[in-house]
Design an enzyme around this catalytic site. Structure first.
Site, short mmCIF file in Angstrom:
data_model
loop_
_atom_site.label_atom_id
_atom_site.label_comp_id
_atom_site.label_asym_id
_atom_site.label_seq_id
_atom_site.Cartn_x
_atom_site.Cartn_y
_atom_site.Cartn_z
N LYS A 40 10.35 1.24 -5.66
CA LYS A 40 9.23 1.87 -6.42
C LYS A 40 8.27 2.39 -5.16
O LYS A 40 7.27 1.74 -4.85
CB LYS A 40 8.33 1.03 -7.23
CG LYS A 40 7.14 1.97 -7.88
CD LYS A 40 6.28 1.12 -8.74
CE LYS A 40 5.23 1.77 -9.42
NZ LYS A 40 4.67 1.04 -10.28
N GLU A 94 7.71 -2.51 -4.07
CA GLU A 94 6.94 -1.55 -4.22
C GLU A 94 5.99 -1.44 -2.74
O GLU A 94 5.01 -2.12 -2.68
CB GLU A 94 5.79 -1.56 -5.43
CG GLU A 94 4.75 -0.41 -5.46
CD GLU A 94 4.03 -0.46 -6.52
OE1 GLU A 94 2.95 0.27 -6.31
OE2 GLU A 94 4.05 -0.96 -7.40
#
Length: 331
Positions: free
Chosen positions: A223, A181
């Protein structure tokens, strides 16, 4: 604990694909104890381990959740807790048809020489922690790097990309799918172009470091943020956001990646769902796209619950309705 589990890469790839199936996404319920306690108290709910447990149990046991959610991310506290009926959270999730995940980074600190940029910590002892999580049933993990448009540099992008790659390689060694992420924050008054430039820089550094670490992208879920103007800048339409986001991803994300699950960045549910819907319509993608939202899915449910047992069914229905809206944006 130093045992390294035998990694089955096809299984990792299968798990990563399951996590990004169209119509289902990943529920982010991994707020730290401090953050979750603050959110409970804002709703007038006294914070305690039991209250935090009850809230996360409300989420995971919502009827029909597995039709909309493939996995759920927890913090260490929740991963080690039991439901009221005595089942450990990871066991209960699997029995309910949902993959259990764990947040493993330990937060951020100032990057030395980074001009105010941050670097995410948590690599010390990570292999042993992952072995423990794997033994207790973790299917995937998450590590979040944070970038501010005003402070991101090639150096800070590379430092965080390197940490993400080391984390991802360790996850795969222990049979756990890594969610990587690299979040470019939407705070500030920057325009769409500045967000795109920062996102491009972060993603290029990340995938270069993943390649150097020998990470198998077929067993990785990305992500990322949507490419948006800053919250203090004039807003852009969902179609414009989707086009800008797709442009950055097309330039930076290898085709071998298993899938992409977007974070909400604190944006309202309707806004992020519309951006996801517009992005999904663009087609001609090498990778599936879905959601990995937190506040956009759960804030309404938390408010509806208010710590009262009698409100659990209503709060669960609110959660499932929000997850259905997000899932419909990927079909």
């Amino acid at each position: 604990m130093t045992t390294t589990l035998r990694t089955d890469l096809p299984t990792l790839a299968d798990t990563a694909r399951r996590m990004t199936d169209a119509g289902r996404g990943i529920l982010a319920a991994d707020e730290s104890i401090k953050t979750m306690s603050s959110r409970l108290e804002e709703e007038g709910i006294p914070s305690s381990p039991t209250a935090r447990r009850d809230y996360r149990e409300l989420l995971i046991t919502a009827d029909g959740l597995s039709d909309r959610v493939s996995g759920v991310i927890w913090c260490d506290e929740t991963f080690g807790q039991e439901l009221a009926d005595g089942r450990p959270f990871p066991q209960a999730a699997r029995e309910l048809g949902i993959l259990p995940g764990i947040k493993v980074d330990t937060g951020t600190s100032k990057l030395p020489g980074g001009g105010g940029a941050l670097v995410t910590e948590g690599l010390d002892g990570l292999g042993d922690r992952l072995a423990s999580y794997a033994e207790r049933g973790a299917a995937f993990a998450k590590w979040r790097a944070v970038f501010d448009v005003a402070t991101i540099t090639p150096y800070s992008a590379r430092a965080n990309g390197h940490a993400l790659a080391r984390y991802a390689a360790l996850c795969q060694q222990h049979g756990i799918v890594p969610i990587v992420e690299p979040e470019v924050l939407c705070t500030g008054d920057h325009d769409l172009g500045a967000s795109a430039q920062a996102s491009n820089l972060a993603l290029r550094a990340l995938f270069d470091e993943l390649a150097q670490a020998g990470v198998d992208l077929s067993g990785v879920v990305l992500k990322p943020n949507f490419v948006t103007p800053g919250l203090d800048a004039p807003a852009a339409t969902a179609r414009t956001i989707a086009a800008a986001t797709f442009g950055v991803l097309s330039e930076t994300v290898p085709e071998a990646l298993a899938g992409i699950a977007f974070l909400s960045g604190g944006q309202p549910t309707g806004h992020v769902c519309e951006s996801l819907r517009e992005l999904h319509r663009l087609g001609d993608r090498a990778w599936p796209v879905t959601f990995s939202f937190g506040r956009a899915l759960v804030s309404d449910a938390l408010s509806t619950w208010g710590g009262e047992a009698r409100n659990v069914p209503k709060a669960q229905q609110v959660l499932v309705d929000n997850c259905r809206r997000a899932g419909q944006a990927t079909r």
